[in-house]
Design an enzyme around this catalytic site. Structure first.
Site, PDB file in Angstrom:
ATOM      1  CE  LYS A   1     -49.948 -88.287 -44.488  1.00 14.71           C
ATOM      2  NZ  LYS A   1     -49.583 -89.059 -43.339  1.00 14.71           N
TER       3      LYS A   1
HETATM    4  C1  PLP Z   1     -49.580 -90.700 -43.972  1.00 10.21           C
HETATM    5  C2  PLP Z   1     -48.375 -91.512 -43.842  1.00 10.21           C
HETATM    6  C3  PLP Z   1     -48.109 -92.596 -44.701  1.00 10.21           C
HETATM    7  C4  PLP Z   1     -49.106 -93.098 -45.689  1.00 10.21           C
HETATM    8  O1  PLP Z   1     -49.479 -92.167 -46.645  1.00 10.21           O
HETATM    9  P1  PLP Z   1     -50.611 -92.529 -47.705  1.00 10.21           P
HETATM   10  O2  PLP Z   1     -50.515 -91.441 -48.723  1.00 10.21           O
HETATM   11  O3  PLP Z   1     -51.922 -92.527 -46.959  1.00 10.21           O
HETATM   12  O4  PLP Z   1     -50.307 -93.862 -48.278  1.00 10.21           O
HETATM   13  C5  PLP Z   1     -46.903 -93.247 -44.581  1.00 10.21           C
HETATM   14  N1  PLP Z   1     -45.993 -92.886 -43.663  1.00 10.21           N
HETATM   15  C6  PLP Z   1     -46.219 -91.872 -42.807  1.00 10.21           C
HETATM   16  C7  PLP Z   1     -45.159 -91.498 -41.814  1.00 10.21           C
HETATM   17  C8  PLP Z   1     -47.423 -91.161 -42.855  1.00 10.21           C
HETATM   18  O5  PLP Z   1     -47.636 -90.175 -41.985  1.00 10.21           O
END
Ligand code: PLP
Length: 402
Positions: A187
């Site tokens: 992210k």
């Molecule tokens: C990355 C992601 C998650 C999970 O995030 P984490 O921090 O790894 O638990 C959930 N939903 C979406 C749409 C994502 O892109």
């Protein structure tokens, strides 16, 4: 030629010093750095309350608990998302009810929600696909009419914006009941792992704080500072969903980088758009007038007749790594016939395999799009290399005809 990266986090001396500061302070888990990160994040997105947790998955789990989601309830969401979106519904013993997405935006199609609303619907969980905001106005109106909470999976959407009442507002104010963010390294803002819940509901924020730390009535930060002896109690079932101070210290530095990072990604994405507008058959990323994506990923629709795996292999052979379109949870073995947690069995509550023919656009988006390299510090030259490799791959004759 050395292969290009697909994505990479932007981490430098500032983050290293911040982590060292947290280490030297002697307070390394949820403490003053976490509190400061929460304040700064809340100010950035314009939220009254922000609560840091260990991941977006943890955040989504707590959001569903706050919404009262429990066994045999239904939660309306999309299959076309990272699998955690659907998994958290099952953590609650509830059943994900998948609606299809709009072609090319890849976002939940608001026109399909009402037909799957039932008396068992306990919440709607929408996703901002790859950072592009979904239609919060339309979905929010449906949720209000149905009297169910709306939760945003904003895992990918830090820095994304929507146009509301004559001005741009950042995702996370929130524009629903709760928004959940991720700080995984894929992210735009990373803490290694981490997540954040934002809400306008003070009572829910207090509950998140209780749940994230084992349901402990008095946090250790308070006990350590108290001149009198305090015995804590555990009034509710909680979890260990804490963020560490090491992570939060890094997150605070990441947040400072975000505005420049967003600008850089927008410029790169626009440059990709300009380049690919000349390539026959490819479909550029969707743009909507009322939203600005943070360009978490740059997604291209493939021309008809071009095999996804083959074009990805050709690009990889040219040193250009790509990813296929976002997954669909309902196609994974863990969402097969026998493994539904709602206990009602496949199909009994609208979930399960027979639901899948209603997810045609979701499957198409997974199979007919690819994600291209986009990372901090990418140069014009590197982008041109991606463009040349892609143009070569889509125009090769025997490939097109196969
Ligand atoms: C990355 C992601 C998650 C999970 O995030 P984490 O921090 O790894 O638990 C959930 N939903 C979406 C749409 C994502 O892109």
């Amino acid at each position: 030629m050395t292969p290009l990266p697909f994505a990479r986090p932007e981490l430098g001396a500032a983050e290293q010093q911040a982590a060292a500061r947290a280490l030297a302070s002697g307070w390394i888990t949820q403490g003053p750095e976490v509190a400061a990160f929460e304040r700064e994040f809340a100010a950035f997105v314009g939220a009254p309350y922000a609560c840091a947790v260990s991941s977006a998955t943890a955040a989504l789990h707590l959001a569903l608990r706050a919404a009262g989601v429990g066994p045999h309830d239904e939660v309306i969401t999309v299959s076309h998302s990272f699998i955690a979106t659907a998994n958290v519904i099952r953590y609650c013993g509830a059943c994900p009810v998948f609606v299809d997405v709009e072609r090319w935006t890849g976002n939940m199609d608001p026109s399909l929600i009402e037909r799957v609303l039932t008396p068992k619907t306990r919440a709607i969980l929408c996703v901002h696909q790859l950072g592009l905001p979904c239609d919060l106005a339309a979905i929010g109106a449906i949720a209000r009419r149905a009297g169910v909470p709306l939760i945003e999976d904003a895992a990918c959407a830090v820095g994304s914006e929507i146009f509301v009442d004559g001005g741009w507002e950042r995702i996370g104010r929130p524009h629903s009941d709760i928004a959940c963010f991720s700080f995984h390294p894929r992210k735009l803002v990373t803490t290694g792992d981490g997540g954040m819940l934002t809400t306008r509901n003070a009572e829910w924020d207090a509950r998140f704080r209780l749940w994230r730390q084992h349901g402990m009535s008095v946090p250790d930060t308070v006990r350590h500072g108290s001149p009198t002896v305090i015995f804590e109690s555990y009034p509710v079932l909680g979890y260990n969903y804490r963020m560490t101070d090491l992570q939060a210290a890094v997150g605070r530095e990441q947040l400072k980088r975000l505005p420049a990072l967003l600008e850089d990604r927008r410029r790169r994405a626009e440059r990709y758009n300009a380049i690919f507008s000349d390539v026959p058959g490819v479909v550029l990323p969707a743009a909507v007038a009322w939203a600005r994506t943070n360009w978490q990923s740059y997604r291209l629709g493939l021309p008809d007749g071009i095999d996804q795996r083959e074009i990805m292999q050709r690009l990889l052979d040219d040193g250009v790594p790509t990813r296929r379109g976002v997954m669909c949870a309902h196609r994974e073995p863990s969402y097969g016939d026998s493994d539904w947690s709602c206990g009602a069995g496949p199909g009994a509550c609208g979930c399960g395999p027979e639901h899948c023919d209603r997810l045609r656009e979701s499957e198409r988006a997974q199979d007919r799009t690819i994600l291209l390299p986009l990372y901090p510090g990418m140069t014009d030259e590197e982008q041109d290399r991606v463009a040349r490799a892609l143009a070569r791959a889509v125009t090769t004759r025997e490939f097109v005809d196969s």
